[in-house]
Design a protein around this motif. Structure first.
Motif, mmCIF file in Angstrom:
data_model
loop_
_atom_site.group_PDB
_atom_site.id
_atom_site.type_symbol
_atom_site.label_atom_id
_atom_site.label_comp_id
_atom_site.label_asym_id
_atom_site.label_seq_id
_atom_site.Cartn_x
_atom_site.Cartn_y
_atom_site.Cartn_z
ATOM 1 N N GLU A 70 -1.629 -2.743 -3.809
ATOM 2 C CA GLU A 70 -1.184 -1.515 -4.469
ATOM 3 C C GLU A 70 -2.179 -1.055 -5.535
ATOM 4 O OE1 GLU A 70 0.004 -4.536 -4.881
ATOM 5 O OE2 GLU A 70 1.289 -4.759 -6.643
ATOM 6 N N ARG A 71 -3.103 -1.932 -5.910
ATOM 7 C CA ARG A 71 -4.112 -1.516 -6.894
ATOM 8 C C ARG A 71 -4.967 -0.384 -6.336
ATOM 9 N NH1 ARG A 71 -6.381 -6.601 -5.987
ATOM 10 N NH2 ARG A 71 -5.890 -7.330 -8.087
ATOM 11 N N TYR A 72 -5.030 -0.248 -5.001
ATOM 12 C CA TYR A 72 -5.805 0.837 -4.392
ATOM 13 C C TYR A 72 -4.964 2.101 -4.195
ATOM 14 C CZ TYR A 72 -8.588 -3.303 -3.594
ATOM 15 O OH TYR A 72 -9.268 -4.472 -3.781
ATOM 16 N N HIS A 73 -3.728 2.078 -4.715
ATOM 17 C CA HIS A 73 -2.824 3.219 -4.680
ATOM 18 C C HIS A 73 -2.406 3.669 -3.286
ATOM 19 C CE1 HIS A 73 -3.126 3.167 -8.884
ATOM 20 N NE2 HIS A 73 -4.282 3.791 -8.999
ATOM 21 N N SER A 74 -2.632 2.838 -2.306
ATOM 22 C CA SER A 74 -2.059 3.147 -0.998
ATOM 23 C C SER A 74 -1.949 1.851 -0.219
ATOM 24 C CB SER A 74 -2.904 4.166 -0.238
ATOM 25 O OG SER A 74 -4.076 3.559 0.238
ATOM 26 N N LEU A 75 -1.127 1.883 0.797
ATOM 27 C CA LEU A 75 -0.885 0.682 1.594
ATOM 28 C C LEU A 75 -1.091 1.024 3.067
ATOM 29 C CD1 LEU A 75 2.303 -0.401 -0.356
ATOM 30 C CD2 LEU A 75 0.128 -1.641 -0.364
ATOM 31 N N ALA A 76 -1.416 0.026 3.856
ATOM 32 C CA ALA A 76 -1.666 0.249 5.281
ATOM 33 C C ALA A 76 -0.403 0.756 5.972
ATOM 34 C CB ALA A 76 -2.134 -1.046 5.928
ATOM 35 N N PRO A 77 -0.557 1.630 6.990
ATOM 36 C CA PRO A 77 0.600 2.167 7.729
ATOM 37 C C PRO A 77 1.522 1.080 8.265
ATOM 38 C CG PRO A 77 -1.394 3.337 8.349
ATOM 39 C CD PRO A 77 -1.830 2.230 7.432
ATOM 40 N N MET A 78 0.963 -0.071 8.634
ATOM 41 C CA MET A 78 1.817 -1.144 9.184
ATOM 42 C C MET A 78 2.817 -1.660 8.155
ATOM 43 S SD MET A 78 -0.219 -4.766 9.135
ATOM 44 C CE MET A 78 1.339 -5.576 9.342
ATOM 45 N N TYR A 79 2.499 -1.451 6.880
ATOM 46 C CA TYR A 79 3.416 -1.878 5.829
ATOM 47 C C TYR A 79 4.734 -1.100 5.925
ATOM 48 C CZ TYR A 79 4.805 -3.557 1.174
ATOM 49 O OH TYR A 79 5.460 -4.161 0.130
ATOM 50 N N TYR A 80 4.617 0.176 6.247
ATOM 51 C CA TYR A 80 5.798 1.051 6.327
ATOM 52 C C TYR A 80 6.480 1.010 7.694
ATOM 53 C CZ TYR A 80 3.531 3.128 2.247
ATOM 54 O OH TYR A 80 2.939 3.327 1.031
ATOM 55 N N ARG A 81 5.702 0.656 8.711
ATOM 56 C CA ARG A 81 6.189 0.764 10.083
ATOM 57 C C ARG A 81 7.469 -0.019 10.324
ATOM 58 N NH1 ARG A 81 1.445 -0.501 13.274
ATOM 59 N NH2 ARG A 81 0.704 1.451 12.374
ATOM 60 N N GLY A 82 8.485 0.690 10.816
ATOM 61 C CA GLY A 82 9.741 0.035 11.165
ATOM 62 C C GLY A 82 10.637 -0.308 9.986
ATOM 63 N N ALA A 83 10.248 0.107 8.787
ATOM 64 C CA ALA A 83 11.075 -0.205 7.618
ATOM 65 C C ALA A 83 12.383 0.577 7.661
ATOM 66 C CB ALA A 83 10.316 0.099 6.340
ATOM 67 N N ALA A 84 13.483 -0.086 7.336
ATOM 68 C CA ALA A 84 14.792 0.568 7.277
ATOM 69 C C ALA A 84 15.130 0.946 5.836
ATOM 70 C CB ALA A 84 15.862 -0.359 7.831
ATOM 71 N N ALA A 85 14.501 0.258 4.892
ATOM 72 C CA ALA A 85 14.805 0.491 3.480
ATOM 73 C C ALA A 85 13.553 0.289 2.632
ATOM 74 C CB ALA A 85 15.903 -0.467 3.011
ATOM 75 N N ALA A 86 13.535 0.975 1.495
ATOM 76 C CA ALA A 86 12.402 0.851 0.585
ATOM 77 C C ALA A 86 12.889 0.863 -0.851
ATOM 78 C CB ALA A 86 11.413 1.995 0.807
ATOM 79 N N ILE A 87 12.212 0.076 -1.677
ATOM 80 C CA ILE A 87 12.501 0.062 -3.104
ATOM 81 C C ILE A 87 11.222 0.482 -3.820
ATOM 82 C CG2 ILE A 87 12.998 -1.404 -5.091
ATOM 83 C CD1 ILE A 87 14.600 -3.235 -3.294
ATOM 84 N N VAL A 88 11.331 1.540 -4.640
ATOM 85 C CA VAL A 88 10.194 1.955 -5.453
ATOM 86 C C VAL A 88 10.485 1.511 -6.884
ATOM 87 C CG1 VAL A 88 8.811 3.885 -6.297
ATOM 88 C CG2 VAL A 88 9.696 3.921 -3.952
ATOM 89 N N VAL A 89 9.583 0.697 -7.417
ATOM 90 C CA VAL A 89 9.818 0.058 -8.717
ATOM 91 C C VAL A 89 8.903 0.643 -9.784
ATOM 92 C CG1 VAL A 89 9.878 -2.158 -9.944
ATOM 93 C CG2 VAL A 89 10.314 -2.087 -7.479
ATOM 94 N N TYR A 90 9.487 0.905 -10.954
ATOM 95 C CA TYR A 90 8.651 1.154 -12.120
ATOM 96 C C TYR A 90 9.153 0.296 -13.279
ATOM 97 C CZ TYR A 90 12.210 4.599 -13.727
ATOM 98 O OH TYR A 90 13.366 5.233 -14.123
ATOM 99 N N ASP A 91 8.332 0.240 -14.305
ATOM 100 C CA ASP A 91 8.639 -0.529 -15.504
ATOM 101 C C ASP A 91 9.144 0.470 -16.546
ATOM 102 O OD1 ASP A 91 8.431 -1.728 -18.025
ATOM 103 O OD2 ASP A 91 6.434 -2.572 -17.679
#
Ligand code: GDP
Ligand code: MG
Length: 175
Positions: A70-91
Motif C-alpha cells: 500500500e506504500r505505492y498507493h495501489s494494489l494489484a488487480p488480483m488483490y480485489y478479484r473475487g472479493a465479497a467485502a472490503a474494509i477501508v481503514v484510517y487512523d
C-alpha cells in the motif's frame, strides 16, 4: 446452530488503507485475539481465515492483508478479484489517513465488484484525545459511498467483533 436453511458462505475480505492505520492489527485482533504494540508494517504472509456463525449463516472469511504494497498507493488487480467485502481503514488521529482513505475507496470503486459489502473503519479509537477526524465526517462520507461506518481499536478490542459481525450480516443478506 446448523438448522435448515443455514447457509455457509465463503467470503474473500480485503483490507485497504494507508500504511500504519492498523489493518494488520485489526486482522490479528479478530483472528488471534491479540494486539502487538510494535506491529511490523511489512510483516505478514497477508492471509488470515476466521469463521463467524450467525443465525442466518456461517461465514468463512478469507482475509487478505497487504504485505506493505500500500506504500505505492495501489494494489494489484488480483488483490480485489473475487472479493465479497472490503474494509477501508484510517487512523482517526491522523487527518492525512482519512484523506487517503477516500482515495482507497475510489480505487475500490474502480476495481471491486458492484455488490461489494464495504465498511469504513476509523481505527485507534483509544487515541480519542488526539482525534483529528470527527465521527460525523466519517459517517457522512461512508453514507455517501454506500458503506457502513464503525470506530474501532485493535489495541483495546473495541468494536472489533462488531465490525466483522456487521460484514457477515450484510453478506448473509446479500448472498
Ligand atoms: P498497517 O500498516 O495498516 O497494517 O498497520 P499495523 O497493524 O501494522 O499498525 C501500525 C501501528 O499502529 C503499530 O505500531 C500498531 O501497534 C499500531 N496500532 C494498530 N492499531 C492500533 C489501535 O487501535 N490503537 C493504537 N493506539 N495503536 C494501534
Ligand atoms: Mg500491515
Amino acid at each position: 446452530r446448523l438448522g435448515s436453511g443455514n447457509k455457509i458462505l465463503q467470503a474473500k475480505l480485503v483490507l485497504l488503507g494507508d500504511m500504519g492505520t492498523g489493518k494488520t492489527s485489526l486482522a490479528l485482533r479478530f483472528v488471534k485475539g491479540q494486539f502487538f504494540h510494535n506491529q511490523e508494517s511489512t510483516i505478514g504472509a497477508a492471509f488470515f481465515t476466521q469463521i463467524l456463525s450467525l443465525s442466518e449463516a456461517t461465514v468463512k472469511f478469507d482475509i487478505w492483508d497487504t504485505a506493505g504494497q500500500e506504500r505505492y498507493h495501489s494494489l494489484a488487480p488480483m488483490y480485489y478479484r473475487g472479493a465479497a467485502a472490503a474494509i477501508v481503514v484510517y487512523d482517526m488521529s491522523s487527518i492525512d489517513t482519512f484523506v487517503r482513505a477516500k482515495k482507497w475507496v475510489q480505487e475500490l470503486q474502480r476495481h471491486g465488484s458492484q455488490k461489494l459489502v464495504m465498511g469504513l473503519v476509523a481505527n485507534k479509537s483509544d487515541l480519542e484525545p488526539k482525534r483529528e477526524v470527527g465521527t460525523e465526517e466519517g459517517e457522512q462520507y461512508a453514507q455517501e459511498n454506500g458503506m457502513f461506518y464503525i470506530e474501532t481499536s485493535a489495541k483495546t478490542a473495541e468494536n472489533i467483533n462488531e465490525l466483522f459481525y456487521e460484514i457477515a450480516k450484510r453478506l448473509a443478506i446479500a448472498f
